[in-house]
Design an enzyme around this catalytic site. Structure first.
Site, PDB file in Angstrom:
ATOM      1  N   GLY A  15       0.744  -1.261   0.000  1.00  0.00           N
ATOM      2  CA  GLY A  15       0.000   0.000   0.000  1.00  0.00           C
ATOM      3  C   GLY A  15       0.770   1.304   0.000  1.00  0.00           C
ATOM      4  N   ILE A  22       0.710   6.064   4.484  1.00  0.00           N
ATOM      5  CA  ILE A  22       1.148   5.530   5.779  1.00  0.00           C
ATOM      6  C   ILE A  22       2.148   4.386   5.546  1.00  0.00           C
ATOM      7  CG2 ILE A  22       0.377   4.421   7.914  1.00  0.00           C
ATOM      8  CD1 ILE A  22      -2.328   5.995   7.497  1.00  0.00           C
ATOM      9  N   ASP A  66      -2.502  -7.343  -7.239  1.00  0.00           N
ATOM     10  CA  ASP A  66      -3.825  -6.834  -6.881  1.00  0.00           C
ATOM     11  C   ASP A  66      -4.253  -7.655  -5.665  1.00  0.00           C
ATOM     12  OD1 ASP A  66      -6.550  -6.515  -6.557  1.00  0.00           O
ATOM     13  OD2 ASP A  66      -6.965  -6.459  -8.712  1.00  0.00           O
ATOM     14  N   ILE A  95      -4.272  -0.903   2.786  1.00  0.00           N
ATOM     15  CA  ILE A  95      -5.010  -0.889   1.515  1.00  0.00           C
ATOM     16  C   ILE A  95      -6.431  -0.421   1.759  1.00  0.00           C
ATOM     17  CG2 ILE A  95      -5.922  -2.364  -0.339  1.00  0.00           C
ATOM     18  CD1 ILE A  95      -3.670  -4.365   0.315  1.00  0.00           C
ATOM     19  N   SER A  97      -9.905   1.346  -0.617  1.00  0.00           N
ATOM     20  CA  SER A  97     -10.457   2.060  -1.770  1.00  0.00           C
ATOM     21  C   SER A  97     -11.951   1.766  -1.852  1.00  0.00           C
ATOM     22  CB  SER A  97      -9.759   1.576  -3.045  1.00  0.00           C
ATOM     23  OG  SER A  97     -10.269   2.259  -4.154  1.00  0.00           O
ATOM     24  N   TYR A 150     -10.199   2.321  10.766  1.00  0.00           N
ATOM     25  CA  TYR A 150     -10.685   3.660  11.134  1.00  0.00           C
ATOM     26  C   TYR A 150     -11.917   3.516  12.018  1.00  0.00           C
ATOM     27  CZ  TYR A 150     -12.242   8.464  10.737  1.00  0.00           C
ATOM     28  OH  TYR A 150     -12.649   9.736  11.043  1.00  0.00           O
ATOM     29  N   TYR A 160     -18.310   8.386   5.184  1.00  0.00           N
ATOM     30  CA  TYR A 160     -17.425   7.217   5.056  1.00  0.00           C
ATOM     31  C   TYR A 160     -18.167   6.030   4.418  1.00  0.00           C
ATOM     32  CZ  TYR A 160     -12.932   5.094   6.410  1.00  0.00           C
ATOM     33  OH  TYR A 160     -11.685   4.521   6.410  1.00  0.00           O
ATOM     34  N   LYS A 167     -14.303  -1.602   7.016  1.00  0.00           N
ATOM     35  CA  LYS A 167     -13.435  -1.567   8.195  1.00  0.00           C
ATOM     36  C   LYS A 167     -13.952  -2.510   9.288  1.00  0.00           C
ATOM     37  CE  LYS A 167     -10.296   1.351   6.797  1.00  0.00           C
ATOM     38  NZ  LYS A 167      -9.073   0.778   6.200  1.00  0.00           N
ATOM     39  N   LYS A 198      -3.720  13.016   6.279  1.00  0.00           N
ATOM     40  CA  LYS A 198      -3.803  13.631   4.939  1.00  0.00           C
ATOM     41  C   LYS A 198      -3.030  12.820   3.904  1.00  0.00           C
ATOM     42  CE  LYS A 198      -5.034  18.110   6.642  1.00  0.00           C
ATOM     43  NZ  LYS A 198      -4.699  19.463   7.045  1.00  0.00           N
ATOM     44  N   THR A 199      -3.698  11.812   3.352  1.00  0.00           N
ATOM     45  CA  THR A 199      -3.123  10.968   2.295  1.00  0.00           C
ATOM     46  C   THR A 199      -4.095  10.952   1.119  1.00  0.00           C
ATOM     47  OG1 THR A 199      -4.287   9.030   3.101  1.00  0.00           O
ATOM     48  CG2 THR A 199      -2.107   9.413   4.040  1.00  0.00           C
TER      49      THR A 199
END
Ligand code: NAI
Length: 270
Positions: A15, A22, A66, A95, A97, A150, A160, A167, A198-199
């Site tokens: 990742g 991170i 992947d 990871i 998305s 998270y 979210y 998660k 902040k990514t």
């Protein structure tokens, strides 16, 4: 500040996309602490080329995979063990998305095919990684596996959307595989529940700046940075945390224990 905490350990880091990631910070710290590892990311992320810089800096090889493809993961674990010359001591799953978030779908209007992609990429991939590691008997005794989570897994953060379910799935997989790998190989499995950071993945969530500032003002220590997260991750890969397993570990400057803070009261009373 390096203390050789990971001297002689071999790992796989998923990742790292760019310098803000991170996983990027974890790779840099792992190298400083004496680890050897391979870097991996989805083939599409490779094309952006940034990861080559990190590979050079860490003297690490890159194996594209992947994380939703068991075949890619089989190839990754086989090659990683060849390159590193032995079994794996630590794995970082960093990871996430969600096509629904990327395309701005609200919770009441989710596309279910994309929802399944979100779960596959951000949750199920963690199971697939450990499944392949188990089948190949690729993990060393007393190894450590970490994924990043998270707090939307436990509390409602409306923007979210489907990532909150991914998660929750991720944290549940950590407990269940933690039991299994603990019994089989004394390997521990944990998730770190990280402050907003902040990514690329972080700032892609709607209203990110507002909940970044909100979390910062709620937390007595402020938001934990990506560098802090990397340090915590290194401690979990090290032999100093051998008996910690099946946990979702809050790394959030105190946010998760707060009801309200003086800063927030001041803000609202203005
Ligand atoms: P990032 O955007 O730098 O990293 C996400 C990574 O996932 C990228 O490298 C991307 O290429 C990879 N990825 C996406 N699809 C993949 C696939 N199919 N196979 C393999 N890799 C794939 O962002 P960040 O923030 O470093 O994210 C890392 C982890 O931290 C994620 O799990 C994220 O949910 C979690 N996290 C992030 C927070 C934040 O505010 N940034 C807060 C709490 C957790």
């Amino acid at each position: 500040m390096a203390n050789n905490l990971l001297k002689g350990k071999k790992g796989i880091i998923f990742g790292a996309l760019d310098e803000k990631s991170i996983a990027w910070k974890v790779a840099v710290r792992a190298k400083e602490e004496g680890a050897e590892f391979v870097l991996t990311n989805a083939p599409i992320a490779m094309r952006m080329g940034e990861i080559n810089k990190l590979a050079e800096q860490c003297n690490a090889q890159i194996i594209p995979a992947d994380a939703t493809s068991v075949e890619d993961l089989e190839n990754l674990f086989t090659k990683a063990q060849e390159i590193l010359g032995g079994k794996i001591d630590f794995i970082l799953h960093s990871i996430g998305s969600s096509p629904n978030i990327r395309k701005g779908k609200s919770y009441g209007d989710l596309n279910y095919e994309w929802f399944q992609k979100t779960l596959d990429i951000s949750g199920l991939s963690f199971h697939k990684i450990m499944h392949v590691a188990e089948k190949q008997d690729a993990l060393n005794e007393w190894g450590s596996v970490v994924a990043l989570s998270y707090i939307a897994a436990q509390r409602v953060f409306p923007d979210y959307t489907d990532m909150s379910h991914a998660k929750a799935l991720l944290e549940s997989i950590a407990r269940n595989y933690g039991y299994r790998l603990g019994r089989m190989k004394n390997v521990r499995v944990n998730t770190i529940s990280q402050s907003p950071t902040k990514t690329t993945a972080g700032t892609g969530v709607g209203g990110f700046d507002a909940f970044y500032d909100y979390a910062d003002k709620m937390s007595p220590l402020g938001n934990a940075s990506a560098e802090d997260c990397a340090n915590y991750t290194i401690s979990l890969f090290s032999d100093l945390t051998r008996m910690v397993t099946m946990q979702n570990l809050m790394h959030d400057g105190g946010f998760s224990s707060m009801g309200i803070s003086e800063d927030i009261v001041d803000m609202i009373s203005k």
